[in-house]
Design a protein around this motif. Sequence first.
Motif, short mmCIF file in Angstrom:
data_model
loop_
_atom_site.label_atom_id
_atom_site.label_comp_id
_atom_site.label_asym_id
_atom_site.label_seq_id
_atom_site.Cartn_x
_atom_site.Cartn_y
_atom_site.Cartn_z
N SER A 6 38.22 41.31 31.76
CA SER A 6 39.18 41.63 30.71
C SER A 6 40.48 40.85 30.93
N ILE A 7 41.12 40.47 29.84
CA ILE A 7 42.41 39.79 29.89
C ILE A 7 43.49 40.86 29.84
N ILE A 8 44.22 41.01 30.93
CA ILE A 8 45.17 42.11 31.07
C ILE A 8 46.57 41.56 31.31
N ALA A 9 47.51 41.92 30.44
CA ALA A 9 48.91 41.56 30.60
C ALA A 9 49.66 42.74 31.22
N GLY A 29 38.26 41.96 39.28
CA GLY A 29 37.78 40.88 38.42
C GLY A 29 38.52 40.68 37.12
N ALA A 30 39.70 41.29 36.97
CA ALA A 30 40.46 41.10 35.74
C ALA A 30 41.06 39.69 35.69
N ARG A 31 41.29 39.21 34.49
CA ARG A 31 42.03 37.97 34.24
C ARG A 31 43.45 38.39 33.88
N VAL A 48 49.42 36.55 45.70
CA VAL A 48 48.62 37.67 46.21
C VAL A 48 47.37 37.86 45.38
N CYS A 49 47.50 37.77 44.07
CA CYS A 49 46.33 37.96 43.19
C CYS A 49 45.33 36.83 43.35
N GLN A 50 45.81 35.62 43.52
CA GLN A 50 44.92 34.47 43.69
C GLN A 50 44.12 34.58 44.98
N ALA A 51 44.66 35.29 45.95
CA ALA A 51 43.94 35.51 47.20
C ALA A 51 42.67 36.31 46.97
N GLU A 55 41.81 34.87 38.17
CA GLU A 55 42.47 33.95 37.24
C GLU A 55 43.78 34.61 36.84
N VAL A 56 44.92 33.96 37.12
CA VAL A 56 46.21 34.59 36.88
C VAL A 56 47.23 33.54 36.44
N ARG A 57 48.04 33.92 35.47
CA ARG A 57 49.14 33.08 35.01
C ARG A 57 50.41 33.93 34.96
N SER A 58 51.55 33.31 35.12
CA SER A 58 52.81 34.04 35.08
C SER A 58 53.67 33.58 33.90
N TYR A 59 54.49 34.52 33.40
CA TYR A 59 55.34 34.26 32.25
C TYR A 59 56.70 34.92 32.50
#
Length: 253
Positions: A6-9, A29-31, A48-51, A55-59
Amino acid sequence: MQVANSIIAITGAGQGLGRSMAVYLAERGARLALLDVNQQGLDESVTVCQAHNAEVRSYVVNVADEAAVDQCFTAIAADFGGLDVLVNNAGIMRDGMLLKVKDGKVTERMSLAQWQSVIDVNLTGVFLCTRAAGAIMAESGNGGVIVNISSVSRAGNMGQTNYSASKAGVATMTVTWARELARYGVRVAAIAPGFIGTDMVAQMRPEILEGLVKQVPLRRIGEPDEIASTVSFIVENDYLTGRVIEIDGGARM
């Protein structure tokens, strides 16, 4: 809806509960799209999440800025190809008494700036982010989930006129939006945490912390993962909407 893939903001994801939620969901397993005003905090959360191979992006965004919020969620939808879940976690505290009186004279008042800053982030920010995310979810045809972070202080707490009002507003908006957005397949629920062991709580003086614990029937402070796991529960229970879940060890304020 499953958390995995799931894509979670998550707003306010640069520290505290927001980071704990991000890590918990990354492990499952969240995106993740992580939002905050603090770039350094976001960078640390992303690492930390990438460890956990997420899949993670910041805004970087101020949730109280309408144009910035709309632009941010447009970018999230473009970067990830949609949006499944929003966690409205960003919040601030500017505590103070409404009035202080000494010898029959008012010596201090809660300032308008104290009031407005908390309302802007805790209430208007939740409105703006939900409006932006809800539009993406409704137009997708796939629905979605919105999780708002309220507080047990929504019932009213001494020295927190602004914070309590904002969190009461979050709770009532949750019910309103659950009714309005159900037709589009969007569920809306909230969590009302009690005293949780964030960095801010950990820095309290021992005697103050001891006093807080005495107010909790379970006689301990909550763990951040106990809030994060509730987020996961809300996401994955497809018959849950319009409810505020209190995670407070039995405390009532």
